[in-house]
Design an enzyme around this catalytic site. Structure first.
Site, PDB file in Angstrom:
ATOM      1  N   ILE A  40      11.724 -28.055  -4.872  1.00 20.76           N
ATOM      2  CA  ILE A  40      11.849 -28.364  -6.300  1.00 20.76           C
ATOM      3  C   ILE A  40      11.415 -29.794  -6.604  1.00 20.76           C
ATOM      4  O   ILE A  40      11.086 -30.120  -7.747  1.00 20.76           O
ATOM      5  CB  ILE A  40      13.315 -28.104  -6.758  1.00 20.76           C
ATOM      6  CG1 ILE A  40      13.383 -27.817  -8.238  1.00 20.76           C
ATOM      7  CG2 ILE A  40      14.243 -29.243  -6.355  1.00 20.76           C
ATOM      8  CD1 ILE A  40      14.713 -27.233  -8.680  1.00 20.76           C
ATOM      9  N   VAL A 106      21.146 -30.119   1.935  1.00 19.77           N
ATOM     10  CA  VAL A 106      21.553 -28.716   1.758  1.00 19.77           C
ATOM     11  C   VAL A 106      21.988 -28.156   3.109  1.00 19.77           C
ATOM     12  O   VAL A 106      21.200 -28.120   4.061  1.00 19.77           O
ATOM     13  CB  VAL A 106      20.401 -27.871   1.175  1.00 19.77           C
ATOM     14  CG1 VAL A 106      20.839 -26.430   1.000  1.00 19.77           C
ATOM     15  CG2 VAL A 106      19.927 -28.461  -0.153  1.00 19.77           C
ATOM     16  N   HIS A 110      16.945 -25.468   7.247  1.00 19.37           N
ATOM     17  CA  HIS A 110      15.638 -25.286   6.614  1.00 19.37           C
ATOM     18  C   HIS A 110      14.628 -26.200   7.280  1.00 19.37           C
ATOM     19  O   HIS A 110      14.960 -27.285   7.755  1.00 19.37           O
ATOM     20  CB  HIS A 110      15.692 -25.560   5.109  1.00 19.37           C
ATOM     21  CG  HIS A 110      16.331 -26.865   4.739  1.00 19.37           C
ATOM     22  ND1 HIS A 110      17.693 -27.059   4.751  1.00 19.37           N
ATOM     23  CD2 HIS A 110      15.782 -28.045   4.362  1.00 19.37           C
ATOM     24  CE1 HIS A 110      17.963 -28.293   4.382  1.00 19.37           C
ATOM     25  NE2 HIS A 110      16.824 -28.927   4.154  1.00 19.37           N
ATOM     26  N   HIS A 112      11.059 -28.150   6.443  1.00 16.31           N
ATOM     27  CA  HIS A 112      10.102 -28.571   5.432  1.00 16.31           C
ATOM     28  C   HIS A 112       8.695 -28.451   6.023  1.00 16.31           C
ATOM     29  O   HIS A 112       8.449 -28.914   7.139  1.00 16.31           O
ATOM     30  CB  HIS A 112      10.301 -30.044   5.066  1.00 16.31           C
ATOM     31  CG  HIS A 112      11.636 -30.387   4.486  1.00 16.31           C
ATOM     32  ND1 HIS A 112      11.813 -30.721   3.160  1.00 16.31           N
ATOM     33  CD2 HIS A 112      12.872 -30.482   5.046  1.00 16.31           C
ATOM     34  CE1 HIS A 112      13.086 -31.004   2.934  1.00 16.31           C
ATOM     35  NE2 HIS A 112      13.756 -30.874   4.065  1.00 16.31           N
TER      36      HIS A 112
END
Ligand code: AMP
Length: 127
Positions: A40, A106, A110, A112
């Site tokens: 985002i 977060v 994950h 990137h």
């Protein structure tokens, strides 16, 4: 406590909510093992996040707790997504933050994928 010293998995974290379809994302890829979507707040022309479908707080949690099939499927998806973004010729960076000193925001593991221009030094010294 998770294996990485982070709190236990919080099913209310934003990526869990994206996985459940409760909030939207700009999806790039989805398969049995992974979901990939645009960050985002992109830090490069291409900035995509790849997350496993399972509930893992961090890389350490994922590698300790996921099945071999999940791990292989996830990392295969990371490479497929980078290729689909057209980043193979010029190169790209994979980055996974884990815990306090990394600034992980977060608490759902994950990776990137960053690329699309020269990315500079890998890390900067503390300010
Ligand atoms: P990290 O600091 O490694 O935990 O990175 C978390 C990343 O998630 C940041 O780059 C954020 O810009 C990104 N992010 C946070 N919320 C969203 C969202 N709803 N959709 C896409 N990316 C997000």
């Amino acid at each position: 406590m998770s294996v990485s010293g982070l709190p236990p998995y919080d099913p209310a974290n934003i990526f869990a909510r994206i996985l459940r379809g409760e909030i939207p994302c700009k999806r790039v890829h989805e398969d049995e093992f992974a979901l990939a979507f645009h960050d985002i707040n992109p830090l490069a022309p291409s900035h995509v996040l790849v997350i496993p479908k399972g509930a893992y707080v961090s890389a350490a949690d994922f590698h300790a707790g996921a099945t071999t099939e999940e791990i292989a499927g996830f990392w295969r998806a990371v490479s497929l997504v980078a290729k689909s973004l057209g980043l193979e010729a010029t190169g790209y960076r994979l980055l996974a933050n884990m815990g306090l000193h990394s600034g992980q925001e977060v608490p759902h593991f994950h990776v990137h994928i960053l690329g699309g221009w020269p990315l500079g030094r890998m890390v900067s010294p503390p300010a």
